[in-house]
Design a protein around this motif. Sequence first.
Motif, PDB file in Angstrom:
ATOM      1  N   THR A   9       0.890  -1.286  -0.241  1.00 38.45           N
ATOM      2  CA  THR A   9       0.062  -0.133  -0.039  1.00 38.45           C
ATOM      3  C   THR A   9       0.982   1.196   0.559  1.00 38.45           C
ATOM      4  OG1 THR A   9       0.098  -0.040   2.765  1.00 38.45           O
ATOM      5  CG2 THR A   9      -2.005  -1.341   1.228  1.00 38.45           C
ATOM      6  N   ALA A  10       2.345   1.445   0.346  1.00 44.17           N
ATOM      7  CA  ALA A  10       2.920   2.476   0.565  1.00 44.17           C
ATOM      8  C   ALA A  10       4.166   2.195  -0.833  1.00 44.17           C
ATOM      9  CB  ALA A  10       4.100   2.308   1.668  1.00 44.17           C
ATOM     10  N   SER A  11       3.796   1.216  -2.293  1.00 41.55           N
ATOM     11  CA  SER A  11       4.515   1.590  -3.269  1.00 41.55           C
ATOM     12  C   SER A  11       3.508   2.639  -4.085  1.00 41.55           C
ATOM     13  CB  SER A  11       4.317   0.105  -4.061  1.00 41.55           C
ATOM     14  OG  SER A  11       4.800  -0.709  -3.050  1.00 41.55           O
ATOM     15  N   SER A  12       4.851   3.233  -4.288  1.00 44.08           N
ATOM     16  CA  SER A  12       4.603   4.687  -6.306  1.00 44.08           C
ATOM     17  C   SER A  12       5.602   4.379  -7.400  1.00 44.08           C
ATOM     18  CB  SER A  12       4.419   5.546  -5.163  1.00 44.08           C
ATOM     19  OG  SER A  12       5.580   6.469  -4.822  1.00 44.08           O
ATOM     20  N   ALA A  13       5.962   5.336  -8.464  1.00 42.74           N
ATOM     21  CA  ALA A  13       6.932   5.111  -9.014  1.00 42.74           C
ATOM     22  C   ALA A  13       7.948   5.227  -8.327  1.00 42.74           C
ATOM     23  CB  ALA A  13       6.291   6.862 -10.227  1.00 42.74           C
ATOM     24  N   THR A  14       8.350   5.920  -7.187  1.00 42.11           N
ATOM     25  CA  THR A  14       9.430   6.628  -7.584  1.00 42.11           C
ATOM     26  C   THR A  14       9.180   5.814  -5.589  1.00 42.11           C
ATOM     27  OG1 THR A  14       8.402   8.522  -6.224  1.00 42.11           O
ATOM     28  CG2 THR A  14       9.269   8.224  -8.501  1.00 42.11           C
ATOM     29  N   SER A  15       9.322   4.949  -4.803  1.00 42.90           N
ATOM     30  CA  SER A  15       8.977   5.616  -3.667  1.00 42.90           C
ATOM     31  C   SER A  15       8.193   3.363  -3.318  1.00 42.90           C
ATOM     32  CB  SER A  15       8.403   5.930  -2.579  1.00 42.90           C
ATOM     33  OG  SER A  15       8.722   5.848  -0.930  1.00 42.90           O
ATOM     34  N   LEU A  16       9.448   2.476  -2.403  1.00 39.02           N
ATOM     35  CA  LEU A  16       9.075   1.904  -1.542  1.00 39.02           C
ATOM     36  C   LEU A  16       9.096   1.550   0.085  1.00 39.02           C
ATOM     37  CD1 LEU A  16      10.710  -0.849  -4.637  1.00 39.02           C
ATOM     38  CD2 LEU A  16       8.182  -0.197  -3.740  1.00 39.02           C
ATOM     39  N   GLN A  17       8.540   0.857   0.481  1.00 37.32           N
ATOM     40  CA  GLN A  17       8.094   0.681   1.377  1.00 37.32           C
ATOM     41  C   GLN A  17       8.444  -1.000   2.195  1.00 37.32           C
ATOM     42  OE1 GLN A  17       6.398   3.309   4.259  1.00 37.32           O
ATOM     43  NE2 GLN A  17       6.627   5.103   3.456  1.00 37.32           N
ATOM     44  N   CYS A  18       8.872  -1.304   3.132  1.00 37.04           N
ATOM     45  CA  CYS A  18       9.631  -2.735   3.265  1.00 37.04           C
ATOM     46  C   CYS A  18      10.149  -2.681   5.349  1.00 37.04           C
ATOM     47  CB  CYS A  18      10.635  -3.571   2.035  1.00 37.04           C
ATOM     48  SG  CYS A  18      11.745  -2.889   2.916  1.00 37.04           S
ATOM     49  N   VAL A  19       9.715  -3.492   5.637  1.00 34.25           N
ATOM     50  CA  VAL A  19       9.702  -4.065   7.041  1.00 34.25           C
ATOM     51  C   VAL A  19      10.742  -5.248   7.353  1.00 34.25           C
ATOM     52  CG1 VAL A  19       8.977  -4.611   9.318  1.00 34.25           C
ATOM     53  CG2 VAL A  19       7.179  -3.670   8.084  1.00 34.25           C
ATOM     54  N   THR A  20      11.553  -4.984   7.641  1.00 29.07           N
ATOM     55  CA  THR A  20      12.966  -5.798   7.763  1.00 29.07           C
ATOM     56  C   THR A  20      12.288  -6.733   8.613  1.00 29.07           C
ATOM     57  OG1 THR A  20      13.710  -4.629   9.554  1.00 29.07           O
ATOM     58  CG2 THR A  20      14.910  -4.134   7.187  1.00 29.07           C
ATOM     59  N   GLY A  21      13.238  -8.331   8.034  1.00 32.37           N
ATOM     60  CA  GLY A  21      13.297  -8.996   9.581  1.00 32.37           C
ATOM     61  C   GLY A  21      14.110  -9.158  10.725  1.00 32.37           C
ATOM     62  N   ARG A  22      14.702 -10.379  11.231  1.00 29.83           N
ATOM     63  CA  ARG A  22      15.920 -10.148  12.411  1.00 29.83           C
ATOM     64  C   ARG A  22      17.173 -10.347  11.345  1.00 29.83           C
ATOM     65  NH1 ARG A  22      13.855 -12.217  17.458  1.00 29.83           N
ATOM     66  NH2 ARG A  22      16.101 -12.876  17.179  1.00 29.83           N
ATOM     67  N   SER A  23      17.927 -10.020  12.400  1.00 30.62           N
ATOM     68  CA  SER A  23      19.363 -10.069  11.348  1.00 30.62           C
ATOM     69  C   SER A  23      19.787 -11.118  11.598  1.00 30.62           C
ATOM     70  CB  SER A  23      20.431  -9.179  13.131  1.00 30.62           C
ATOM     71  OG  SER A  23      21.952  -9.340  12.522  1.00 30.62           O
ATOM     72  N   TYR A  58      22.064  -3.547  11.322  1.00 34.28           N
ATOM     73  CA  TYR A  58      21.758  -3.836  12.103  1.00 34.28           C
ATOM     74  C   TYR A  58      22.401  -3.752  13.247  1.00 34.28           C
ATOM     75  CZ  TYR A  58      18.611  -7.094   9.453  1.00 34.28           C
ATOM     76  OH  TYR A  58      16.850  -7.080   8.929  1.00 34.28           O
ATOM     77  N   SER A  59      21.685  -3.120  14.502  1.00 34.61           N
ATOM     78  CA  SER A  59      22.137  -2.464  15.511  1.00 34.61           C
ATOM     79  C   SER A  59      22.099  -2.375  16.828  1.00 34.61           C
ATOM     80  CB  SER A  59      22.863  -1.131  15.289  1.00 34.61           C
ATOM     81  OG  SER A  59      23.229  -0.125  16.312  1.00 34.61           O
TER      82      SER A  59
END
Length: 276
Positions: free
Chosen positions: A202-216, A247-248
């Motif tokens: 739902t946050a995708s566009s022609a110039t931007s993407l979003q994703c949620v990281t998994g565990r390190s 990952y810090s």
Amino acid sequence: SRQFVGSAFDGVLDEVVVTDSAVPASVIKVHYDQGHSAKVSAKVVVKYGTARSQCANSACFFDFESVQTPRVESVEPTSGAPGSLVTITGTLFGTQTTTTVKLNKAVTCAVEEATATRVVCRVGNALPGVATINLAVNNIGDAISKSSFTVIPKVSSVSPSAGSMLGGSRLTVTGAGFVANDGSVAPVRITVCGHPCALVATASSATSLQCVTGRSPSATLSQCAVAVTVAGSQAPCEATGGCVFTYSPANTPTVTSVYPTEARGGVQITVGVRGL
């Protein structure tokens, strides 16, 4: 008045028939796709239902002529991301306002400069892949073109640059070539240290993407490459400092206390956290 546009083609042609539903009443586009020669003449017949127009003189004829046919001879560069400037050279081009350029007859390449032999346009939001260059000039017609342009996605930035060892960080990837002008979305895959980063569709566009990281993937501080693939094409990274995420432990919240440790429903619980 009616405007007839077309190109030079080879073969025997007696007439071009245009039906009432083909185009608006003020403009008729006629095409004859049979190769190229110096000149082919044809009577233009407008058909409305079962009725056909009648014309007994040369005023109803249209000439497909090679000398009136625009021609695309070269395209530079031959590949690039949406937003890239492309220079097209050839003959019989129009002005900035009378020349149009599209990729695969769908995505506009906005004309910024135009002369009779040179057009400069900016590639619109197109999905990755090889696209045919389609150039047309008002009142003349489509250009002969065997040229193509390969659209490639690109990544301009990745933020934030660091996050929790346990995952859950929402990354924002900016760039180009993620979504086409018509809203279609190609298969997109984002990885961090080679592991999937869950795409937020739902946050995708022609110039931007979003994703949620998994565990390190490691128990210690880890700097990971962020890779984006669109429709099987890996997007080159143009970000200053590279496309990386760390990952810090310093960015990982830690629960330090819970009070009270036991309670019935409705009792307020205080949780102490370090690193928020």
